[in-house]
Design an enzyme around this catalytic site. Sequence first.
Site, PDB file in Angstrom:
ATOM      1  N   ASP A 190       3.748  -4.530  -5.863  1.00 48.16           N
ATOM      2  CA  ASP A 190       4.389  -5.711  -5.272  1.00 48.16           C
ATOM      3  C   ASP A 190       5.901  -5.626  -5.391  1.00 48.16           C
ATOM      4  O   ASP A 190       6.632  -5.878  -4.422  1.00 48.16           O
ATOM      5  CB  ASP A 190       3.906  -6.994  -5.964  1.00 48.16           C
ATOM      6  CG  ASP A 190       2.464  -7.332  -5.664  1.00 48.16           C
ATOM      7  OD1 ASP A 190       1.931  -6.818  -4.662  1.00 48.16           O
ATOM      8  OD2 ASP A 190       1.865  -8.110  -6.427  1.00 48.16           O
ATOM      9  N   GLU A 244       0.825  -1.212   0.000  1.00 46.01           N
ATOM     10  CA  GLU A 244       0.000   0.000   0.000  1.00 46.01           C
ATOM     11  C   GLU A 244       0.861   1.264   0.000  1.00 46.01           C
ATOM     12  O   GLU A 244       0.501   2.268  -0.622  1.00 46.01           O
ATOM     13  CB  GLU A 244      -0.939  -0.012   1.206  1.00 46.01           C
ATOM     14  CG  GLU A 244      -1.917  -1.181   1.248  1.00 46.01           C
ATOM     15  CD  GLU A 244      -2.803  -1.264   0.021  1.00 46.01           C
ATOM     16  OE1 GLU A 244      -3.057  -0.216  -0.612  1.00 46.01           O
ATOM     17  OE2 GLU A 244      -3.242  -2.373  -0.312  1.00 46.01           O
TER      18      GLU A 244
END
Length: 492
Positions: A211, A143
């Site tokens: 990611d 995030e």
Amino acid sequence: MKMITFSKRRFVKKPVCLLLCALLSTAAVSRADASLEDLPEIGTTAAATLTIEKELEYGDAYMRLLRASKPIINDPLLAEYVKDLGHRLVANAQDVRTPFEFFLIQNREVNAFAFFGGHVALHSGLFLHAQSESELASVMAHEIAHITQRHLARSMEDQAKKSPATMAALIGSLMLAIAAPEAGIAAMQATTAASVQGQINYTRSNEMEADRIGIATLAKAGFDVQAMPGFFGRLADQYRYASTPPAMLLTHPLPESRIADTRSRAAQYPPRRVPVSESYLLAQARIIARYANLDSRNALDWFNRKGKEAHGASKMAVNYGKALVYMDSGKYDQARELLMPLLQAEPGNRFFIDSATDLDVFQQRYDSAINRLQQALKSNPENAVLRLNLAHAYLEAGRAKDSLSLLSRFTYDNPDDVNGWGMLAEAYAGIGRRDGELAARAEVMALRGDWEKAIQNYIQASQMVDVGSLDQARYDARIDQLRLARSRFADL
């Protein structure tokens, strides 16, 4: 100290909410095959669409709406834990251009999301599924990457190129995707097929970018990078055939290609043995005991099952969790029997200090609670958990004046802390200062975007004090500030 709660009101559907909710679920951009070296120059990307300053304004506005509409966990201990963990990651992230705020929402669904202004929301359900601190950190690092790469602003830039009709349809459906992901995805399917498919692909490429950057942040921060593919893979396997997947899998799709990519990325780093995090286990136990919507019997059953194979820090966390359940059930002697050995073993542990204070307050041993907290504050005078606990102990002991002195400074240092303002209102009520009580409660209302009630409270407070007094001048100045904030809020 148990969290202070305030009554919730319905979600306010203002223009800023429509815009931000739409963007939150679409964090998107960059090519799927981009490497870290190929990432764009963040200083200029999306600058024409949305400046950093405007992002901060949107983030503050949406945070106020969330406080009004979502069950945010205002637990000082848990807030401190996620803040410390989050900032450990931010300190090792690249391209950080905004301050960060991490907070918890009480929801058993596995989910997390990021939005403007460096805000990262974590559902408490993450603690029920993450098996280690590294797994929780992997979600947070992902995030954080959405924010540092300005995915929301860059998504706006892409969406601005689409037709107005398609944009309107996407905004409405994507707004739903945050509040109710299942409904949001269904609504998206009702828009034009080409636009929806493009939006989904955009999100997938964005997720893979987050990611890759998140894994790099994990490694620099000293966490186990294998935790990311491990956690993602376990979630995908668990819900592969579920008719209703958790919100995280609806807003953060986990196709096999994405999981394979994280495995490949993680394999590039040398293996790292990360010690068990006692703080994570204690935070998890606190959530199980108080924020998992379990009754005392089921909570105790969970801890008893865990305790059969627990040892070391895990055993300590099990006993801590059981002590909380006993305490909240009014079984104070059983709670004390479990808690006191923990406090003796680690007298500086704030999880144990906090709960021992609650226990003393429940049993009206106010001097013991106050003395313990005063001693703890000598070595850590600015700690928010200890300061709020001492203010709470003063209030319960009938020493509102002492609490008022402490809370006046605390709210100055922490103007966005609803616990501080709530207790300050109690302290003013305790000394019979109705104007101060109204002003403190006005600040809570302002933090929830309820500008009208906040302004009315300050108007009443101003009318209660002497004309021309310093208090009246202060209240009137705050009324002007709130009116200006209301105007800016409405214009977003």
